[in-house]
Write an enzyme that holds these catalytic residues in place. Sequence first.
Site, PDB file in Angstrom:
ATOM      1  N   CYS A   1      -8.780  -0.442 -22.816  1.00  0.00           N
ATOM      2  CA  CYS A   1      -8.436   0.883 -23.333  1.00  0.00           C
ATOM      3  C   CYS A   1      -7.639   0.789 -24.623  1.00  0.00           C
ATOM      4  O   CYS A   1      -7.327   1.793 -25.235  1.00  0.00           O
ATOM      5  CB  CYS A   1      -7.620   1.668 -22.313  1.00  0.00           C
ATOM      6  SG  CYS A   1      -8.329   1.649 -20.696  1.00  0.00           S
TER       7      CYS A   1
ATOM      8  N   CYS B   1       0.961   6.968 -25.191  1.00  0.00           N
ATOM      9  CA  CYS B   1       1.620   5.699 -25.519  1.00  0.00           C
ATOM     10  C   CYS B   1       3.037   5.684 -24.959  1.00  0.00           C
ATOM     11  O   CYS B   1       3.494   4.681 -24.418  1.00  0.00           O
ATOM     12  CB  CYS B   1       1.699   5.486 -27.028  1.00  0.00           C
ATOM     13  SG  CYS B   1       0.099   5.461 -27.830  1.00  0.00           S
TER      14      CYS B   1
END
Lengths: 384, 117
Positions: free
Chosen positions: B27, B96
């Site tokens: 990913c 993130c």
Amino acid sequence: MDRIYLDHASAMPIDTRVFEFAKPYLIDSGNPSSLYEFGQDAKVAIEDSRRKIVDLINAENEKTIIFTGSATESNNIAIRGTAYRNIKEGKEVLSSAIDHISVINPMKDLQKNGWIFNTIPVDSNGIIDLSQLEKLLTKNTVVTSIMYANNEIGTIEPIKEISEIVHDKGKYLHVDATAAAGRIPIDVQKDGIDLLTLSSNDLYGPRGAGALYVKPGLKIQSIMPGGGQERGLRSGTENIFVIVGMGEAARITKNEMDTESNRLLKIRDKLISEIIKIDETYLTGHPKKRLPHHASFRFSYIEGESILLNMDMYGIQIATGSACSSKTLEPSHVLLAIGLKHEEAHGSMVMTLGHSNNMNQVQKIVKAVGETVSRLRKLSPLIK
Amino acid sequence: MDHFTNPRNVGIIENPDGYGKVGNPVCGDLMEMYIKVENDVIKDIKFKTFGCGSAIATSSMVTEIAMGKTVDEALKITRNDVANELDGLPPQKMHCSNLAADALYEAIKDYKNKKKK
């Protein structure tokens, strides 16, 4: 800090000669549809520009060139306009797996409306699989779209061979030449191209202009009805400044192509030979059949967006096909199509050279790449 | 940008009291977090990150926020805290900061599990 710009495939500056030539039309120009002299002057300027586009791609005549607002618009008119106009000839469309999103998405849109859409796989260098092309083509394949050269990996497709196969089994070949035009010679007649897309900015022309070549006799319809400008295929009052600029940019680029491409090729080859010396660094795209200004790589264990940001700290602008840099958070479809794994595709870097680059920059670029890779690898948990 | 340019607490801790790993290189993000704990206080913390600029910056920021806190205080660090400390992240980058906080949770969870034994 001096900027070293290595992302010409994303955006180019306007050539100052182009700007000076077109400037009067930015400030004041008539409407080419108006019959008084001021309007007709604008019409003459557009026709002059059209002739310069004809020269760039060796088209049959001026009538084959339509000015549009962008390469995306040209791709849409070419694909959807041809598919709808020739619906009785069949409802199948084909593109390469590495074509630009502005080719693939109009085809997906056709698919939603009942067309069959297939993509042709490419090999690990990005060259179209010609036997698969032959297999996927049927007599109902009205539009096949293959890019002349790829913007992310630089690979140049064998368009002439592709054209022969397409015309043998299917109907019309559209070629997106956005990345290739101005870098390598293009001849629509010799190459056997039915529709060809060009972008102004990729020739150092102003943004906001594109062109579409439509072979004489090919039937195509408007996808945006209106006042009927540009043979009815691109309605809307002409943007004279960008059109005149695009023509002049095409003229200059054509005249200087041999010299400039040879100059960039030497810089490009030096960059490649130095950068692939870094451990676990690989060239992406074809080693030989590639655009002269194009160098693209992948680095194991690190991620492209952080490469981009790190290079920017050295004043060097590059591009990446990493997921993190895209809106969708998906890695580049081009890198996946050449067989890279997701984690490999994330670590990509693309350099596209242009006027502002020279051999003296190579050392600084190579040093910056080396330091960037080494720094990010120190942060990476993938190296033990 | 500063936390990307000069990330704090990069590295690994040998024999950590807690270790957390989240994400997946497929990913595009993988983070590892190591903690050293004394009397339930985080005495040392280190990370390694494969990922974009935001992933690196958020990892660094999380280690800075968590250092010196008790493990229970550190568990209360939210994803938003990390993003706020960095003066905001674009929406598509919020995951993130999720990852950075998640990696810390995993490390603390590992520490607590080890302690039970």
